[in-house]
Design a protein around this motif. Structure first.
Motif, short mmCIF file in Angstrom:
data_model
loop_
_atom_site.label_atom_id
_atom_site.label_comp_id
_atom_site.label_asym_id
_atom_site.label_seq_id
_atom_site.Cartn_x
_atom_site.Cartn_y
_atom_site.Cartn_z
N LEU A 305 16.21 10.17 -27.26
CA LEU A 305 15.24 9.71 -28.25
C LEU A 305 15.65 10.13 -29.66
O LEU A 305 15.64 9.33 -30.60
N ALA A 306 16.02 11.41 -29.81
CA ALA A 306 16.40 11.94 -31.13
C ALA A 306 17.68 11.28 -31.62
O ALA A 306 17.80 10.94 -32.80
N ALA A 307 18.64 11.08 -30.73
CA ALA A 307 19.90 10.43 -31.12
C ALA A 307 19.66 8.99 -31.55
O ALA A 307 20.25 8.50 -32.52
N ALA A 308 18.78 8.29 -30.83
CA ALA A 308 18.50 6.89 -31.16
C ALA A 308 17.86 6.77 -32.54
O ALA A 308 18.15 5.82 -33.28
N GLU A 309 17.02 7.72 -32.90
CA GLU A 309 16.40 7.66 -34.23
C GLU A 309 17.45 7.78 -35.32
O GLU A 309 17.47 7.01 -36.28
N VAL A 310 18.39 8.73 -35.16
CA VAL A 310 19.30 9.02 -36.27
C VAL A 310 20.40 7.99 -36.44
O VAL A 310 20.92 7.81 -37.54
N ILE A 311 20.77 7.27 -35.38
CA ILE A 311 21.86 6.29 -35.52
C ILE A 311 21.38 4.95 -36.08
O ILE A 311 22.19 4.05 -36.31
N GLN A 312 20.07 4.84 -36.33
CA GLN A 312 19.55 3.58 -36.88
C GLN A 312 19.38 3.63 -38.40
O GLN A 312 18.79 2.74 -38.99
N HIS A 313 19.92 4.70 -39.01
CA HIS A 313 19.90 4.78 -40.48
C HIS A 313 21.09 5.62 -40.94
O HIS A 313 21.72 6.33 -40.16
N ILE A 314 21.41 5.54 -42.22
CA ILE A 314 22.48 6.35 -42.78
C ILE A 314 22.03 7.80 -42.86
O ILE A 314 20.90 8.11 -43.23
N GLY A 315 22.93 8.71 -42.50
CA GLY A 315 22.61 10.13 -42.58
C GLY A 315 22.35 10.73 -41.21
O GLY A 315 21.98 10.03 -40.26
N ALA A 316 22.56 12.05 -41.13
CA ALA A 316 22.55 12.73 -39.84
C ALA A 316 21.30 13.55 -39.56
O ALA A 316 21.30 14.39 -38.67
N ARG A 317 20.23 13.30 -40.31
CA ARG A 317 18.98 14.02 -40.07
C ARG A 317 17.84 13.03 -39.89
O ARG A 317 17.85 11.96 -40.51
N PRO A 318 16.86 13.36 -39.07
CA PRO A 318 15.77 12.42 -38.79
C PRO A 318 14.97 12.08 -40.04
O PRO A 318 14.75 12.92 -40.91
N GLN A 319 14.52 10.85 -40.10
CA GLN A 319 13.70 10.39 -41.23
C GLN A 319 12.24 10.26 -40.87
O GLN A 319 11.42 9.90 -41.71
N VAL A 320 11.90 10.53 -39.62
CA VAL A 320 10.50 10.55 -39.17
C VAL A 320 10.30 11.81 -38.35
O VAL A 320 11.26 12.48 -37.97
N SER A 321 9.06 12.15 -38.06
CA SER A 321 8.76 13.29 -37.21
C SER A 321 9.17 12.96 -35.77
O SER A 321 8.63 12.04 -35.16
N LEU A 322 10.11 13.72 -35.24
CA LEU A 322 10.53 13.49 -33.86
C LEU A 322 9.42 13.87 -32.88
O LEU A 322 9.30 13.28 -31.81
N LYS A 323 8.61 14.82 -33.26
CA LYS A 323 7.46 15.19 -32.42
C LYS A 323 6.52 14.01 -32.26
O LYS A 323 6.10 13.68 -31.14
N GLU A 324 6.21 13.34 -33.36
CA GLU A 324 5.33 12.17 -33.29
C GLU A 324 5.99 11.02 -32.55
O GLU A 324 5.35 10.32 -31.76
N LEU A 325 7.28 10.84 -32.79
CA LEU A 325 8.01 9.76 -32.12
C LEU A 325 8.02 9.97 -30.61
O LEU A 325 7.81 9.03 -29.83
N ALA A 326 8.24 11.20 -30.18
CA ALA A 326 8.24 11.51 -28.75
C ALA A 326 6.87 11.22 -28.13
O ALA A 326 6.76 10.69 -27.03
N GLY A 327 5.81 11.56 -28.87
CA GLY A 327 4.47 11.28 -28.39
C GLY A 327 4.21 9.80 -28.24
O GLY A 327 3.61 9.35 -27.26
#
Length: 336
Positions: A305-327
């Protein structure tokens, strides 16, 4: 055993990322091997930067990206890495602390500038990294606080630390402190070219028990065991480490112990933009799950889940809350 203050503490090369979209011609012109990480000096860094187009500049560093991801999931996270007390270094410190990560490594007052990684992202999302370590190479055993290390449930180390001698010594010191405190030590192999440079030393760390958990992608695993056969390499990994986690891009991941093996699927994405940080954020999700004593398959799902979030934008850090995304995705867990 002392109380756990941090779920995960990461140690790595503190680097500022300069990312730009590019093409094969640019890589060829500068003699770069696509998909590699090369260490460069200050003069080559300046030459590459001068020739680059408009860039995105963000705080990075492999282990730092992982630790920021762990914080985004809601865990207690800390980081150890060296920057210089310069403009970029101050920005780096601000960014990682703003992400909720404890960061107390003293900045260098003199010596080389804060390190930078010049990352060229091809049309297919594959990244080629040129890294000027700068102040990061001056991370030393003196920067390792025994009390902080002993208070971390898991200490996470990046393979890139094996390049600078001082950082290598800091790595070994931290691992010993962690084990003396009955904590776990994790290592990411970082890059197949890094494995090529330090294969025997990495295998030694695994076989002598310096590290308990190893993260690798398929390329790194094949390089480690010098075989093109995945099953053969995986079997050897199971013999060498207590817990091995191998990512396989769109095929998900495989998690192995000496007695068991489980697979977890990749998370679907709308579009691949930039693979920078994919492994870093996968490790974030997995380590978060491990710190919460979740089953290995669920750890792998959180990593995906975390990897999928980061590869859909430029840069190596999440742009949304991964806690909320997981929920939102139904990957619920208890956060203490």
């Amino acid at each position: 055993m002392a109380d756990v203050k941090y779920d995960v503490l990461g140690i790595g090369n503190a680097l500022f990322d300069v990312l730009v979209k590019t093409d094969e011609a640019f890589l060829g012109k500068h003699g770069m091997t696509k998909g590699s990480m090369s260490l460069i000096d200050e003069a080559r860094a300046a030459a590459i930067y001068k020739d680059m187009g408009p860039a995105t500049e963000v705080s990075g560093g492999s282990a730092a990206n992982t630790i920021v991801g762990i914080g985004s999931l809601g865990a207690r996270a800390a980081y150890v890495g060296k920057v210089k007390d310069d403009q970029i270094g101050k920005l780096y410190v601000h960014d990682i602390r703003a992400a909720g990560v404890a960061f107390n490594t003293p900045a260098a007052k003199d010596g080389p500038a804060t390190g930078c990684s010049y990352i060229l992202v091809a049309d297919d999302g594959e990244r080629t990294m040129n890294t000027y370590l700068g102040a990061a190479q001056d991370l030393s055993p003196a920067d390792i606080d025994p009390a902080e290390i002993a208070a971390a449930g898991i200490v996470y180390l990046e393979g890139y630390l094996w390049d600078p001698k001082n950082a290598k010594d800091a790595f070994v010191k931290a691992a010993k402190i962690a084990h003396d405190a009955k904590r776990k030590v994790a290592l990411t192999l970082s890059d197949s070219f890094c494995v090529d440079r330090y294969r025997d030393e990495f295998l030694g760390l695994m076989r002598n028990g310096t590290v308990d958990i190893v993260f690798a992608n398929e390329s790194e695993l094949h390089s480690l065991y010098q075989t093109s056969d995945f099953d053969t390499a995986l079997k050897q990994l199971r013999n060498d480490v207590n817990l091995g986690v191998v990512t396989r891009s769109e095929k998900g991941c495989v998690v192995v112990t000496p007695t068991d093996a489980v697979a977890a699927p990749a998370s679907p994405i709308a579009k691949l933009v930039d693979t920078t940080g994919a492994g870093d954020l996968f490790a974030a999700g997995f380590l978060f799950g491990l710190a919460r004593n979740l089953p290995h398959k669920q750890c792998g799902e959180l990593g995906a889940l975390a990897a999928a979030e980061v590869i859909q934008h430029i840069g190596a850090r999440p742009q949304v809350s991964l806690k909320e995304l997981a929920g939102q995705r139904g990957l619920t867990f208890k956060v203490e």
